[in-house]
Design a protein around this motif. Structure first.
Motif, PDB file in Angstrom:
ATOM      1  N   THR A   1       0.815  -1.211   0.000  1.00 42.36           N
ATOM      2  CA  THR A   1       0.000   0.000   0.000  1.00 42.36           C
ATOM      3  C   THR A   1       0.850   1.263   0.000  1.00 42.36           C
ATOM      4  O   THR A   1       0.375   2.337  -0.361  1.00 42.36           O
TER       5      THR A   1
ATOM      6  N   ALA B   1      -3.826  -6.407  -0.851  1.00 44.60           N
ATOM      7  CA  ALA B   1      -2.949  -5.309  -0.465  1.00 44.60           C
ATOM      8  C   ALA B   1      -2.165  -5.730   0.778  1.00 44.60           C
ATOM      9  O   ALA B   1      -2.703  -6.404   1.655  1.00 44.60           O
TER      10      ALA B   1
ATOM     11  N   ASP C   1      -4.718   3.206   5.302  1.00 48.08           N
ATOM     12  CA  ASP C   1      -4.748   2.196   4.241  1.00 48.08           C
ATOM     13  C   ASP C   1      -6.163   1.692   3.991  1.00 48.08           C
ATOM     14  O   ASP C   1      -6.578   1.499   2.839  1.00 48.08           O
TER      15      ASP C   1
ATOM     16  N   MET D   1      -8.334   1.735   0.623  1.00 51.73           N
ATOM     17  CA  MET D   1      -8.846   0.494   0.017  1.00 51.73           C
ATOM     18  C   MET D   1     -10.300   0.612  -0.424  1.00 51.73           C
ATOM     19  O   MET D   1     -10.772  -0.196  -1.228  1.00 51.73           O
TER      20      MET D   1
ATOM     21  N   TYR E   1      -6.878  -7.019   2.602  1.00 53.79           N
ATOM     22  CA  TYR E   1      -5.766  -6.230   3.152  1.00 53.79           C
ATOM     23  C   TYR E   1      -5.077  -7.065   4.216  1.00 53.79           C
ATOM     24  O   TYR E   1      -5.687  -7.463   5.204  1.00 53.79           O
TER      25      TYR E   1
ATOM     26  N   THR F   1     -13.632  -3.978   2.855  1.00 53.57           N
ATOM     27  CA  THR F   1     -12.365  -4.704   2.762  1.00 53.57           C
ATOM     28  C   THR F   1     -12.301  -5.731   3.878  1.00 53.57           C
ATOM     29  O   THR F   1     -12.711  -5.450   5.006  1.00 53.57           O
TER      30      THR F   1
END
Length: 278
Positions: free
Chosen positions: A33, A66, A92, A96, A104, A137
């Protein structure tokens, strides 16, 4: 369909990563990321995201992964380090949202002498501080090798973290084949036994992705040194079984082996050659 890919440089943008993945025979990929050894992240370009999403839909790219930077440690004894982890993870996850429905992954951290119980509590506290019901996510805890004061080398440790997270449905696990072998789980000699243990302790429904890495060290070494597929102690036959295992073959499988793009292309072709009809 098997979704097999590798780690790609995110410096080129999402659309370029997608094109690169397709050029080497991949239909998924992993990316950092931000700088994996630093803190800076490039601004997200909505036009680049739109181009990637169009490419992914047309080419059939699967769920992507990620990876958080290595610099975060949500269970450090230093409060400033824990705060950096909270801020970075939260940022992050906001980023996302440009790519909803993906994964992630992060290393749970090292308790730096505080003790396992404190480390597990601090990791869960961090997750409870950053997860929101509106997120699209799934956040994954990576299985670790047990090097130093790492948290997450035993399935029970990951389960304890998951049990303490309030929004537990937004969590999962990424199983790294090198790490679990180095942690003492014999994936080469008893893959079914390892997966049975994972299911008993954590639940296979929580396994969302795989890192496919051979290991330079024997089972239980607690070293974490990745090797190319078939060039380590796990051996090519282990990965043939993984690629075709009914509990695993639908999961995204990402290579983190010591390779450049031609090497990744060769490994992806090797893994594709292992595929058996379902």
């Amino acid at each position: 369909m098997r979704y097999i890919g590798c780690h790609l440089s995110s410096s080129v943008g999402f659309a370029a990563m997608g094109r690169t993945a397709l050029s080497i025979g991949a239909n998924t990929f992993q990316f950092f990321t931000r700088n994996p050894r630093g803190s800076r992240a490039k601004p997200v370009d909505p036009a680049d995201v739109a181009a990637y999403l169009a490419l992914a839909a047309k080419a059939g790219l699967g769920t992507i992964l990620a990876h958080a930077p290595y610099t975060i440690n949500p269970c450090s004894k230093d409060e400033r380090t824990r705060e950096f982890a909270r801020l970075t993870l939260a940022d992050d996850l906001r980023r996302m949202e440009y790519l909803p429905g993906n994964l992630y992954n992060f290393h749970p951290g090292s308790h730096t002498g505080q003790g396992l119980e404190t480390g597990i509590t601090q990791i869960a506290d961090t997750l409870n501080a950053i997860l929101t019901p509106a997120m699209h996510t799934t956040v994954l805890l990576e299985t670790m090798s047990g090097k130093g004061t790492e948290v997450g080398s035993r399935f029970e440790e990951l389960r304890e973290i998951l049990d303490r997270v309030t929004l537990t449905e937004q969590m999962g696990v990424c199983l790294d084949t090198c790490h679990v072998s180095d942690a003492g789980y014999d994936v080469a000699g008893d893959l079914d036994g390892v997966l049975t243990e994972f299911d008993r302790v954590i639940g296979l429904h929580r396994l969302k992705a795989l890192h496919l890495n051979d290991s330079l060290n024997p089972v239980g070494a607690h070293k974490d040194r990745h090797a190319r597929i078939g060039e380590g102690t796990l051996g090519a036959e282990t990965f043939r079984r993984i690629v075709n295992h009914p509990a695993l073959r639908r999961l995204p499988m990402l290579l983190e082996t010591p390779n450049e793009l031609p090497g990744y292309a060769a490994e992806i072709a090797l893994l594709r050659g292992f595929e058996e009809a379902e």
